[in-house]
Design a protein around this motif. Sequence first.
Motif, PDB file in Angstrom:
ATOM      1  N   ASN A  28       0.863  -1.176   0.000  1.00 20.73           N
ATOM      2  CA  ASN A  28       0.000   0.000   0.000  1.00 20.73           C
ATOM      3  C   ASN A  28       0.901   1.228   0.000  1.00 20.73           C
ATOM      4  N   CYS A  70      -4.055  -2.497  12.457  1.00 24.57           N
ATOM      5  CA  CYS A  70      -4.420  -1.446  11.510  1.00 24.57           C
ATOM      6  C   CYS A  70      -5.777  -1.773  10.898  1.00 24.57           C
ATOM      7  N   SER A  71      -6.414  -0.773  10.362  1.00 26.93           N
ATOM      8  CA  SER A  71      -7.699  -1.008   9.705  1.00 26.93           C
ATOM      9  C   SER A  71      -7.520  -1.707   8.365  1.00 26.93           C
ATOM     10  N   GLU A  72      -6.293  -1.717   7.881  1.00 28.75           N
ATOM     11  CA  GLU A  72      -6.004  -2.426   6.630  1.00 28.75           C
ATOM     12  C   GLU A  72      -4.653  -3.108   6.754  1.00 28.75           C
ATOM     13  N   CYS A 163      -0.726   3.963  11.033  1.00 31.42           N
ATOM     14  CA  CYS A 163      -0.523   2.561  10.681  1.00 31.42           C
ATOM     15  C   CYS A 163       0.849   2.436  10.020  1.00 31.42           C
TER      16      CYS A 163
END
Length: 175
Positions: A28, A70-72, A163
């Motif tokens: 990412n 983390c959210s992702e 994150c």
Amino acid sequence: MRVSKIATLLILACFSLSTGCTSMSAENPTIETRAQSEVNAEIKGVSSQVLDLIALQGDVSEPGPGVGKCSEGDLNTHYVMRHTWSFWGPNKATLEKALERLKRDLPDAGWEVKKYGPRDNPNKTLTLIADQPEMKYGANIEFWKERKSDGKPMLLVMIVSACYRVPPGETVERY
């Protein structure tokens, strides 16, 4: 001390909306790669800065930083660092003034105050939410008129990092 899921989500939502990440990882491009030990040491410094700005004598809870999801990203390679602690000892009026002083002094230390005022809860908890965009940290600081355990007033301080992704070949250590 346990922090409610709502408070944690509030600080994460506020932080992610206003700071974001700028470095890149392979998975990412918005998630920076940083060693977990580096972020652990850094968040302790950020917490110490907030404690110094409180500028009062009192008691501080002992828990150190912890690692969150983390959210992702993958649970084994992505993490946020959280440091939650409380401060008590002074009376209600003194602690409330300390929170007002934080609202005034945090911007001089590179923080952006995003929200200040009573929460929409039965206690109308006075809350300060701020971001440190340069260092990528968020803070949620609440003035509790009475702790459930003993009825004494306190400040509850929750600091959270952006994150991050661990360097290649490493896995997240959960603690």
